[in-house]
Design an enzyme around this catalytic site. Structure first.
Site, mmCIF file in Angstrom:
data_model
loop_
_atom_site.group_PDB
_atom_site.id
_atom_site.type_symbol
_atom_site.label_atom_id
_atom_site.label_comp_id
_atom_site.label_asym_id
_atom_site.label_seq_id
_atom_site.Cartn_x
_atom_site.Cartn_y
_atom_site.Cartn_z
ATOM 1 N N HIS A 132 1.114 -1.214 0.013
ATOM 2 C CA HIS A 132 -0.008 -0.300 0.324
ATOM 3 C C HIS A 132 1.182 1.466 0.325
ATOM 4 C CE1 HIS A 132 1.048 -1.286 3.738
ATOM 5 N NE2 HIS A 132 0.936 0.129 4.420
ATOM 6 N N HIS A 143 0.678 5.551 1.141
ATOM 7 C CA HIS A 143 -0.182 6.696 1.613
ATOM 8 C C HIS A 143 0.105 7.952 0.566
ATOM 9 C CE1 HIS A 143 0.554 4.046 5.612
ATOM 10 N NE2 HIS A 143 1.138 3.869 5.052
HETATM 11 P P1 AMP Z 1 1.443 1.023 7.484
HETATM 12 O O1 AMP Z 1 2.655 1.466 9.044
HETATM 13 O O2 AMP Z 1 2.857 1.764 5.635
HETATM 14 O O3 AMP Z 1 2.252 -0.783 7.603
HETATM 15 O O4 AMP Z 1 0.315 1.317 7.357
HETATM 16 C C1 AMP Z 1 -0.908 0.998 7.572
HETATM 17 C C2 AMP Z 1 -2.061 1.559 7.502
HETATM 18 O O5 AMP Z 1 -3.540 0.655 7.303
HETATM 19 C C3 AMP Z 1 -2.102 2.881 8.640
HETATM 20 O O6 AMP Z 1 -1.946 3.939 8.961
HETATM 21 C C4 AMP Z 1 -3.499 2.210 9.511
HETATM 22 O O7 AMP Z 1 -3.548 3.258 10.342
HETATM 23 C C5 AMP Z 1 -4.099 1.138 8.015
HETATM 24 N N1 AMP Z 1 -4.723 0.822 8.706
HETATM 25 C C6 AMP Z 1 -4.764 -0.506 9.438
HETATM 26 N N2 AMP Z 1 -6.091 -1.522 9.596
HETATM 27 C C7 AMP Z 1 -7.269 -0.272 8.509
HETATM 28 C C8 AMP Z 1 -8.423 -0.261 8.171
HETATM 29 N N3 AMP Z 1 -9.438 -1.972 8.328
HETATM 30 N N4 AMP Z 1 -9.058 0.910 6.853
HETATM 31 C C9 AMP Z 1 -8.113 1.904 7.023
HETATM 32 N N5 AMP Z 1 -6.279 2.207 7.039
HETATM 33 C C10 AMP Z 1 -6.604 0.508 7.789
#
Ligand code: AMP
Length: 136
Positions: free
Chosen positions: A98, A100
């Site tokens: 993913h 951001h």
């Molecule tokens: P990372 O630290 O780059 O792996 O980012 C993972 C992101 O996913 C974090 O910013 C979380 O807030 C987001 N996240 C986790 N679960 C969900 C969810 N169910 N819906 C939307 N965002 C999520």
């Protein structure tokens, strides 16, 4: 066990979806760093950047640009960051690729900037040689 993002793709759990095509999906981050923080994922469950074939990297990049353009027009931030974490050491917590998109406003404290270091000419030469040897 499917990742939390695969469960969003399948509709098993809800998300605030913004955009979807055959290969990618964009939705609001559930714990936003700023107003309008969006995640763009590839629908296929692949852990991180090095696991993606080039066409999926391109598909996600195109959706990032498309959604960033819409965020810019809708929210008119002063700027935005595009961030992508690979591995726990880099802050990755969801092991499903993913990207951001984090809108930024002048003076906000949304992200901690890195501390700029220094590098000597010999260190540069060593690093260039090490990495270039792997680039072919
Ligand atoms: P990372 O630290 O780059 O792996 O980012 C993972 C992101 O996913 C974090 O910013 C979380 O807030 C987001 N996240 C986790 N679960 C969900 C969810 N169910 N819906 C939307 N965002 C999520």
């Amino acid at each position: 066990m499917a990742s939390i993002f695969s469960r969003i793709v399948s509709g098993e759990i809800p998300a605030a979806k913004l955009y979807e095509d055959d290969l990618t999906l964009a939705f609001l981050d559930i714990n936003p760093a700023s107003r309008g923080h969006v995640l763009v994922i590839c629908k296929e469950e692949l852990p991180a950047l090095l696991d993606l074939p080039p066409e999926l990297v391109a598909a996600v990049a195109q959706t990032v640009q498309r959604v960033a353009r819409a965020i810019n027009a809708a929210l008119q931030p002063d700027g935005f960051n595009v961030i992508q974490n690979n591995g726990a050491a880099a802050g990755q917590t969801v092991f499903h690729y993913h990207v951001h998109i984090i809108p930024r406003w002048n003076g906000d404290q949304a992200l901690i900037p890195w501390k700029a270091g220094q590098i000597s000419a010999s260190e540069q030469a060593e690093l260039v040689a090490l990495v270039q040897a792997q680039l072919g």
